[in-house]
Motif scaffolding. Structure first.
Motif, short mmCIF file in Angstrom:
data_model
loop_
_atom_site.label_atom_id
_atom_site.label_comp_id
_atom_site.label_asym_id
_atom_site.label_seq_id
_atom_site.Cartn_x
_atom_site.Cartn_y
_atom_site.Cartn_z
N LEU A 1 8.75 -15.56 4.82
CA LEU A 1 7.63 -16.32 4.25
C LEU A 1 7.95 -17.81 4.14
O LEU A 1 7.07 -18.65 4.36
N LYS A 2 9.19 -18.14 3.85
CA LYS A 2 9.57 -19.56 3.76
C LYS A 2 9.39 -20.24 5.11
O LYS A 2 8.87 -21.36 5.18
N ASP A 3 9.78 -19.58 6.19
CA ASP A 3 9.59 -20.15 7.53
C ASP A 3 8.10 -20.33 7.83
O ASP A 3 7.69 -21.35 8.39
N ILE A 4 7.31 -19.33 7.47
CA ILE A 4 5.85 -19.41 7.68
C ILE A 4 5.27 -20.55 6.86
O ILE A 4 4.42 -21.31 7.33
N GLY B 1 -6.40 -23.69 4.97
CA GLY B 1 -4.98 -24.03 5.09
C GLY B 1 -4.34 -24.29 3.75
O GLY B 1 -3.26 -23.75 3.45
N TYR B 2 -4.97 -25.12 2.94
CA TYR B 2 -4.39 -25.42 1.62
C TYR B 2 -4.37 -24.17 0.75
O TYR B 2 -3.42 -23.95 -0.01
N GLY B 3 -5.40 -23.34 0.84
CA GLY B 3 -5.43 -22.11 0.04
C GLY B 3 -4.26 -21.20 0.36
O GLY B 3 -3.61 -20.65 -0.55
N CYS B 4 -3.98 -21.02 1.65
CA CYS B 4 -2.83 -20.20 2.05
C CYS B 4 -1.52 -20.80 1.55
O CYS B 4 -0.65 -20.09 1.05
N LEU B 5 -1.39 -22.11 1.69
CA LEU B 5 -0.16 -22.77 1.26
C LEU B 5 0.06 -22.65 -0.24
O LEU B 5 1.19 -22.47 -0.69
N VAL B 6 -1.01 -22.76 -1.02
CA VAL B 6 -0.90 -22.58 -2.47
C VAL B 6 -0.37 -21.17 -2.77
O VAL B 6 0.55 -20.99 -3.58
N ALA B 7 -0.92 -20.18 -2.09
CA ALA B 7 -0.48 -18.80 -2.31
C ALA B 7 0.97 -18.60 -1.89
O ALA B 7 1.74 -17.93 -2.60
N PHE B 8 1.35 -19.18 -0.75
CA PHE B 8 2.74 -19.05 -0.29
C PHE B 8 3.69 -19.72 -1.28
O PHE B 8 4.74 -19.16 -1.63
N ALA B 9 3.36 -20.93 -1.71
CA ALA B 9 4.24 -21.66 -2.65
C ALA B 9 4.39 -20.87 -3.95
O ALA B 9 5.50 -20.78 -4.50
N LYS B 10 3.30 -20.28 -4.41
CA LYS B 10 3.37 -19.48 -5.64
C LYS B 10 4.31 -18.29 -5.44
O LYS B 10 5.18 -18.03 -6.27
N ARG B 11 4.14 -17.57 -4.34
CA ARG B 11 4.97 -16.39 -4.07
C ARG B 11 6.44 -16.78 -3.91
O ARG B 11 7.34 -16.05 -4.33
N GLY C 1 7.91 -19.16 -5.44
CA GLY C 1 8.42 -19.74 -6.68
C GLY C 1 8.58 -21.26 -6.60
O GLY C 1 9.36 -21.83 -7.36
N LEU C 2 7.84 -21.88 -5.72
CA LEU C 2 7.90 -23.34 -5.56
C LEU C 2 6.79 -23.98 -6.38
O LEU C 2 5.77 -24.45 -5.86
N GLU C 3 6.99 -24.00 -7.69
CA GLU C 3 5.93 -24.41 -8.61
C GLU C 3 5.50 -25.86 -8.40
O GLU C 3 4.31 -26.17 -8.44
N SER C 4 6.44 -26.74 -8.19
CA SER C 4 6.08 -28.15 -7.96
C SER C 4 5.25 -28.29 -6.68
O SER C 4 4.24 -29.00 -6.66
N ASP C 5 5.66 -27.60 -5.63
CA ASP C 5 4.88 -27.60 -4.38
C ASP C 5 3.49 -27.05 -4.64
O ASP C 5 2.49 -27.61 -4.19
N ARG C 6 3.42 -25.93 -5.35
CA ARG C 6 2.13 -25.28 -5.62
C ARG C 6 1.19 -26.22 -6.34
O ARG C 6 0.01 -26.33 -5.98
N GLU C 7 1.70 -26.94 -7.33
CA GLU C 7 0.85 -27.87 -8.09
C GLU C 7 0.31 -28.97 -7.19
O GLU C 7 -0.88 -29.31 -7.26
N LYS C 8 1.15 -29.53 -6.36
CA LYS C 8 0.73 -30.61 -5.45
C LYS C 8 -0.29 -30.10 -4.44
O LYS C 8 -1.28 -30.77 -4.14
N LEU C 9 -0.04 -28.92 -3.91
CA LEU C 9 -0.97 -28.35 -2.93
C LEU C 9 -2.30 -27.96 -3.58
O LEU C 9 -3.35 -28.10 -2.96
N GLN C 10 -2.25 -27.51 -4.83
CA GLN C 10 -3.48 -27.18 -5.54
C GLN C 10 -4.33 -28.44 -5.74
O GLN C 10 -5.56 -28.38 -5.61
N GLU C 11 -3.69 -29.56 -6.02
CA GLU C 11 -4.43 -30.83 -6.14
C GLU C 11 -5.11 -31.17 -4.81
O GLU C 11 -6.26 -31.61 -4.80
N CYS C 12 -4.40 -30.97 -3.70
CA CYS C 12 -4.99 -31.22 -2.38
C CYS C 12 -6.16 -30.28 -2.12
O CYS C 12 -7.21 -30.69 -1.61
N LEU C 13 -5.99 -29.01 -2.48
CA LEU C 13 -7.05 -28.03 -2.30
C LEU C 13 -8.28 -28.41 -3.13
O LEU C 13 -9.41 -28.39 -2.62
N ASP C 14 -8.06 -28.78 -4.38
CA ASP C 14 -9.17 -29.17 -5.24
C ASP C 14 -9.90 -30.39 -4.69
O ASP C 14 -11.14 -30.44 -4.69
#
Length: 165
Positions: free
Chosen positions: A6-9, A117-127, A129-142
């Motif tokens: 998943l990290k590679d993806i 794209g952003y939605g998938c990345l948010v889900a991947f980052a969450k899975r 455990g990349l919380e900082s990444d997830r927060e930044k990507l969620q801002e982009c998604l929003d």
């Protein structure tokens, strides 16, 4: 790069979306140049800024994982960009309101690709455990959702009706 987990993806898809955003920013500038309605032109220009902000975030995340932001070329966005140019820029459309309606259509298609794209990345980052990444990507998604909502409001606020005549 082999995609073994998943990290590679995740990194692959960060790079893919970076490429998608790069292509979308260029054609969105062109769409803004063709727009007739002042609020549409302004929204498209703001869209370019938003896309570039997303690219900066993606670049930061990609490099933080030791990868090259330009490691992928997004063929999906390449097709959407070709469609946008063909239908909203190069197509002979004599009514400026009809062209504006087509511009919104093409922009929203690209935006929906970004939302996916952003939605998938948010889900991947969450899975992952990349919380900082997830927060930044969620801002982009929003922000991408907000851009899409703005275009819908412009279309339903008068452009689609004006394009009927």
């Amino acid at each position: 790069m082999a995609l073994n987990n998943l990290k590679d993806i995740y990194i692959d898809q960060l790079q893919d979306l970076y490429s998608a955003d790069s292509q979308a920013a260029k054609v969105t500038r062109e769409l803004a140049g063709k727009a007739n309605d002042a609020s549409l032109k302004e929204a498209l220009e703001a869209g370019v800024e938003g896309i570039e902000e997303g690219m900066a975030t993606l670049k930061e995340l990609i490099t933080s994982h030791g990868a090259d932001p330009k490691g992928e070329f997004c063929r999906g966005m390449e097709g959407l960009v070709k469609e946008a140019r063909a239908h909203a820029i190069e197509e002979e459309i004599t009514d400026p309101d009809a062209r504006d309606a087509m511009i919104i259509t093409q922009y929203q298609r690209m935006t929906h690709y970004g939302i996916a794209g952003y939605g998938c990345l948010v889900a991947f980052a969450k899975r992952l455990g990349l919380e900082s990444d997830r927060e930044k990507l969620q801002e982009c998604l929003d922000a991408t959702y907000d851009g899409d909502d703005t275009m819908t409001a412009i279309a339903t606020g008068g452009i689609n009706e004006a394009a009927m005549s």
